[in-house]
Design an enzyme around this catalytic site. Structure first.
Site, mmCIF file in Angstrom:
data_model
loop_
_atom_site.group_PDB
_atom_site.id
_atom_site.type_symbol
_atom_site.label_atom_id
_atom_site.label_comp_id
_atom_site.label_asym_id
_atom_site.label_seq_id
_atom_site.Cartn_x
_atom_site.Cartn_y
_atom_site.Cartn_z
ATOM 1 C CG ASP A 192 -3.078 5.112 -3.944
ATOM 2 O OD1 ASP A 192 -2.158 5.060 -3.090
ATOM 3 O OD2 ASP A 192 -2.902 5.835 -4.919
ATOM 4 C CG HIS B 175 -2.288 0.747 1.061
ATOM 5 N ND1 HIS B 175 -2.534 1.352 -0.056
ATOM 6 C CD2 HIS B 175 -3.273 1.078 1.912
ATOM 7 C CE1 HIS B 175 -3.548 2.051 -0.103
ATOM 8 N NE2 HIS B 175 -4.259 1.742 1.155
#
Length: 405
Positions: free
Chosen positions: A380, A376
């Site tokens: 995204d 992450h």
């Protein structure tokens, strides 16, 4: 004439190995290129052949000993078989004068057999400015673990104590077996834990209807084998679908280097494979340039090498994305762990018939759960979900792969 047998180059970033097995013993006759021993590194097993024909006169590095690159393993006497020379009694200490003379004379052949600190330990000590580290290896040899312990003790934070093993009843202890972890298993454990500690790893899930892929495979599998000499499996479809999705979501095919993001304009696809010795990930280089047949041939070749323990270091390096198929073992759902420094890994699972609502009617379809674990820090949620949706779309309508849609 005696010829030295030394540790060969082990591959990029690999500086030491463990002597796993000796196939010969002192006094045995050996032929040119006949395997003398097997070395176990962090990633692969390396066989060491005899450079000459003759007699194995001496084994310098015993089984279980850690050796560095170019370390002396054994001596082979060229020519016909001859009785192995008697070893010098190791317990006979030299006289003080002789020992002093030997020290002043300077290192010659005996230096090759003197214990040396592990190369990885030397590098760590140099980087950290350490000079006095107590070694726990053979004959006081400083190992990498010794330096790491010294660094931990030097830091302000106390070293975390290892969790003590729960007490075991004497009757149960007699039925237990303690086996030392192989270097490969230790490396797998370390890399997977490092991956969890380093990456901000999340997993997103979806499911795919395998009807169209299975129908296409059934229609052309015989012609495919006849023309290309390899079976048409599901892995080529998934590889193609992932490549298609990586082009649209390039951050899944990237990696973090310090404060930079390195985007790869190529796809080196890692295919995770379970072997008797542990999990390995051979890499199919430039998979984005290959046809279905090329991918299937590469997977078959790498799979055979993995099962036989013949993968080289180069064949397991440089991957940009990984596919792991837990479905072959019956897994219905799982969350794969990232293969650092990669930013994404796709988990395939078991194909199972399930009732699905299609156009207002309940029908039975072969369904598979898909899982994408991603970093992450660079990917995204939108990009991760988009990637998995594109894989799903390509598999549910394989014609999209042909038309690049």
């Amino acid at each position: 004439m005696s010829t030295e047998v030394r540790v060969p180059t082990l591959g990029e970033s690999v500086t030491e190995a463990t002597v796993a097995t000796w196939f010969k013993k002192p006094g045995d006759t050996v032929a040119v290129d006949e395997m003398l021993c097997e070395l176990e590194t962090d990633k692969v097993t390396v066989e060491v052949p005899s450079p000459v024909a003759g007699t194995l006169s001496e084994i310098v590095a015993a089984e279980g000993e850690t050796v560095g690159v170019d370390a002396l393993l054994a001596q082979v006497t060229e020519g016909d078989a001859a009785p192995a020379p008697a070893k010098a009694a190791p317990k006979a200490a030299p006289a003080p004068d002789a020992a002093a003379a030997q020290t002043e004379a300077g290192p010659e052949e005996p230096k090759l057999r003197d214990p040396e600190d592990a190369p990885s330990a030397k590098k760590l000590m140099a980087d950290a400015g350490l000079s006095d580290v107590k070694g726990t290896g053979k004959d006081g040899r400083v190992m990498k673990e010794d330096v790491l312990k010294a660094l931990t003790a030097k830091s302000d934070a106390p070293a975390p104590a290892a969790a003590p093993r729960a007490p075991v009843a004497a009757s149960d202890e007699a039925r237990e077996e303690r086996v030392k972890m192989t270097r490969l298993r230790q490396t797998i454990a370390k890399r997977l834990k490092d991956s969890q500690n380093t990456a901000a790893m999340l997993t997103t899930y979806n499911e795919v209807d395998m009807t169209e892929v299975m129908a296409l495979r059934d229609a052309y599998k015989d012609l495919f084998v006849k023309k290309h000499g390899v079976k048409l499996g599901f892995m080529s479809f998934f590889t193609k679908a992932c490549i298609h999705a990586l082009h649209e979501v390039p951050e899944v095919n990237a990696e973090i280097d310090g404060t930079d993001v390195v985007y790869k304009n190529y796809v080196h696809m890692g295919i995770a494979a379970g072997t008797p010795t542990g999990l390995v990930v051979p890499v199919i280089r430039d998979a984005d340039q290959m046809s279905f047949a090329g991918i299937e041939k590469a997977i078959a070749e790498m799979g055979a090498k993995a099962r036989d323990g013949k993968l080289s270091m180069a064949e397991m390096q440089g991957g940009t994305f990984t596919i792991s198929n837990g479905g072959v073992y019956g897994s219905l759902m799982s969350s794969p762990i990232l293969n650092p420094p990669q930013s994404g890994i796709l988990g395939m699972h078991k194909i199972q018939d399930r009732p699905m609502a299609i156009n207002g009617q309940v029908v039975i379809r072969p369904m598979m759960y898909l899982a994408l674990s991603y970093d992450h820090r660079i990917v995204d949620g939108k990009g991760a979900v988009t990637f998995l949706v594109r894989v799903k779309e390509a598999l549910e309508d394989p014609r999209r792969l042909l038309m690049d849609l």
